[in-house]
Design a protein around this motif. Structure first.
Motif, short mmCIF file in Angstrom:
data_model
loop_
_atom_site.label_atom_id
_atom_site.label_comp_id
_atom_site.label_asym_id
_atom_site.label_seq_id
_atom_site.Cartn_x
_atom_site.Cartn_y
_atom_site.Cartn_z
N ASP A 55 17.23 17.18 -15.28
CA ASP A 55 18.17 17.54 -16.35
C ASP A 55 17.97 16.65 -17.56
O ASP A 55 17.62 15.46 -17.45
CB ASP A 55 19.62 17.42 -15.84
CG ASP A 55 20.60 18.09 -16.77
OD1 ASP A 55 20.93 19.26 -16.53
OD2 ASP A 55 21.03 17.45 -17.75
N GLU A 56 18.18 17.22 -18.73
CA GLU A 56 17.99 16.47 -19.98
C GLU A 56 19.04 15.38 -20.17
O GLU A 56 18.83 14.42 -20.92
CB GLU A 56 18.02 17.43 -21.17
CG GLU A 56 19.34 18.17 -21.31
CD GLU A 56 19.36 19.16 -22.44
OE1 GLU A 56 20.46 19.64 -22.78
OE2 GLU A 56 18.29 19.46 -23.00
N CYS A 57 20.16 15.51 -19.49
CA CYS A 57 21.25 14.53 -19.63
C CYS A 57 21.03 13.35 -18.67
O CYS A 57 20.98 13.54 -17.45
CB CYS A 57 22.58 15.21 -19.34
SG CYS A 57 23.98 14.07 -19.32
N PRO A 58 20.90 12.11 -19.18
CA PRO A 58 20.65 10.95 -18.30
C PRO A 58 21.73 10.75 -17.25
O PRO A 58 21.45 10.36 -16.12
CB PRO A 58 20.62 9.77 -19.29
CG PRO A 58 20.31 10.37 -20.61
CD PRO A 58 20.91 11.74 -20.60
N GLU A 59 23.00 11.00 -17.64
CA GLU A 59 24.10 10.79 -16.67
C GLU A 59 23.97 11.69 -15.46
O GLU A 59 24.32 11.29 -14.35
CB GLU A 59 25.45 11.02 -17.36
CG GLU A 59 25.91 9.91 -18.28
CD GLU A 59 25.22 9.97 -19.64
OE1 GLU A 59 24.54 10.99 -19.91
OE2 GLU A 59 25.34 9.01 -20.42
N VAL A 60 23.48 12.89 -15.66
CA VAL A 60 23.28 13.82 -14.54
C VAL A 60 22.23 13.25 -13.59
O VAL A 60 22.44 13.19 -12.36
CB VAL A 60 22.84 15.21 -15.04
CG1 VAL A 60 22.50 16.12 -13.87
CG2 VAL A 60 23.95 15.84 -15.89
N ARG A 61 21.12 12.79 -14.14
CA ARG A 61 20.05 12.24 -13.30
C ARG A 61 20.52 10.98 -12.58
O ARG A 61 20.24 10.78 -11.40
CB ARG A 61 18.81 11.96 -14.15
CG ARG A 61 18.31 13.18 -14.92
CD ARG A 61 16.90 13.02 -15.42
NE ARG A 61 16.69 11.94 -16.36
CZ ARG A 61 16.82 12.03 -17.69
NH1 ARG A 61 17.17 13.20 -18.22
NH2 ARG A 61 16.60 11.02 -18.47
N LEU A 62 21.26 10.15 -13.30
CA LEU A 62 21.76 8.92 -12.69
C LEU A 62 22.72 9.21 -11.54
O LEU A 62 22.68 8.56 -10.49
CB LEU A 62 22.48 8.06 -13.74
CG LEU A 62 21.58 7.26 -14.68
CD1 LEU A 62 22.42 6.62 -15.76
CD2 LEU A 62 20.82 6.20 -13.92
#
Length: 479
Positions: free
Chosen positions: A265-272
């Motif tokens: 996902d482009e959103c870092p918080e999602v990946r984190l």
């Protein structure tokens, strides 16, 4: 005194209406506080037929006025004609029990409990018990025009689920939850997404898997590609927990594609959020299933332009290391951990140093000697003095975890050599490092190697170098 139309019997209600419409809150509050007097003047029949309907229809006021009203109605039994007619008090109290202000609702519930004891068994069943029939209200709230109402339903969904039991959950809450997951407002979807794992955990065991696979998972799949990053982030924080509920086969076939999509996902918080919950999946299918997509996601986060994102992934690195194992870590992630040591942001370098200590505690001193220590000590020759200081910081952090032999044999010579550094900041950090690692060293090394260097630094031209060298001599009792 008489009313405007000359009818004395209408006076109390007419005055009350005027006073409750007055702009002065205190006047309205005073009117509510004298309700019992007005009720006495009206008599029980008119109190039931005129006063209570009027109050029920006009319950929109300041919280302190509503609070006074909720309290007054709890003492109205005899004013409406005794226990035989006490059920007449239920409509206004029920309305008060649904207002936004908590203290008003609590007082209304307190009054409801009070008058419940004055109901006959038949009246309790006929009039009072229908107030525990929450589903009509809940259905209405879940579809309310105001998104804030729907948000509160989503936010409290787990509590509602536990309160109504398994049958109502299957028949009523499942479709309501589906609707909240598909809500037009992102805030509502996010609140509902945050409850996915908890909702699924609390489903009846005999039908849990069927309900999830048939009704919940299709909604979850849509949320994975939601247009709002807060929704995706909320889902990512809980979705991994579904693997322990659905088991290995369902996880591999249905959940794993969703996890991998979120890792990209482009959103870092999602990946984190996905990475921080990997242990849930590790328990069910093993981390290797994720490794192909996991690594690119970690690398992207490790190099993210926002330093707080880089900081977050560093904090998860020991967890990942434990899950991935030492071989995978050395092959794929070791270089990242070393790169963080020379990051341009001090907070990243500091966190990377702490990260190394945790990794040594996880993988052992021998691993550290073969993989970490040589790279750290190599930075002592870096042209950038900040990187040379990072070497000292790492030695400070690693010495205790690595033990006396590695510290004495490999780290101490480098620290001693750095006492000749041209930068005063490096030299006084040498003094601080010697003070830090001193307790790990044997007495012979302290006397023959550390003491002469600290005495030399104590005579340094720089006042800070002198100070920290003298402090180290004092703390280590080398004077």
């Amino acid at each position: 005194m008489a009313g405007a139309d000359g009818d004395d019997s209408l006076y109390p209600i007419a005055v009350l209406i005027d006073e409750l419409r007055n702009e002065d809150v205190q006047l309205r509050l005073n009117s509510i506080k004298k309700l019992s007097t007005i009720a006495l003047a009206l008599g029980v029949e008119r109190t039931r037929t005129e006063l209570l309907p009027f109050l029920t229809d006009t319950i929109y006021d300041e919280d302190e006025v509503l609070l006074a009203l909720a309290e007054q109605l709890g003492n109205f039994t005899m004013l409406v004609g005794g226990p035989e007619y006490v059920h007449c008090l239920l409509p206004p109290l029920e309305s008060l029990a649904t207002v936004e202000e908590t203290v008003v609702r609590d007082k209304a519930v307190e009054s409801l409990r009070k008058i419940s004891h004055e109901h006959s068994p038949v009246d309790l069943e006929v009039h009072f018990e229908p107030l525990t029939l929450v589903m009509p209200t809940l259905r209405q709230a879940a579809e309310d025009k105001s998104w804030r109402v729907r948000y509160m339903v989503a936010d409290k969904f787990s509590e509602l689920q536990k309160a109504v039991g398994p049958e109502i959950t299957k028949n009523d809450l499942v479709p309501a939850f589906q609707n909240l997951l598909k809500d037009c407002e992102a805030e509502v979807r996010a609140a509902a997404a945050n409850k996915v794992k908890e909702f699924c955990e609390n489903l009846p065991e005999d039908s849990r898997e069927t309900i999830i696979m048939t009704h919940i998972l299709p909604c979850v799949k849509e949320l994975v590609s939601d247009t709002n990053q807060h929704v995706k982030s909320a889902l990512a924080s809980v979705i991994m927990g579904l693997s322990t509920i659905l088991g290995k086969d369902n996880t591999i076939e249905h959940l794993l594609p969703l996890f991998l999509a979120q890792l990209k996902d482009e959103c870092p918080e999602v990946r984190l959020n996905i990475i921080s919950n990997l242990d849930c999946v590790n328990e069910v299918i093993g981390i290797r299933q994720l490794s192909q997509s996991l690594l690119p996601a970690i690398v992207e986060l490790a190099e993210d332009a926002k330093w707080r994102v880089r900081l977050a992934i560093i904090e998860y690195m020991p967890l990942l290391a434990g899950q991935l194992g030492v071989e995978f870590f050395d092959e794929k992630l070791n270089s990242l951990c070393m790169a963080w040591l020379v990051d341009h942001v001090y907070a990243i370098r500091e966190a990377a140093t702490c990260n190394l200590t945790k990794l040594v505690e996880k993988f052992g001193a021998e691993w550290a000697q073969n993989t970490i220590v040589p790279k750290v000590l190599g930075m002592a020759n870096d042209p950038n003095y900040l990187h040379r200081m990072t070497t000292l910081f790492c030695i400070n952090a690693l010495s205790e975890a690595c033990g006396q032999e590695i510290t004495t044999k490999h780290m101490l010579p480098v620290v001693l050599k750095m006492s000749n550094d041209q930068v005063a900041n490096v030299r006084f950090n040498v003094a601080k490092s010697l003070q830090k690692i001193g307790p790990v060293l044997d007495s012979n090394s302290l006397q023959t190697e550390v003491k002469p260097v600290l005495e030399k630094l104590a005579a340094d031209q720089d006042i800070d170098v002198k100070y920290f060298a003298q402090e180290a001599i004092s703390v280590l009792a080398l004077a």
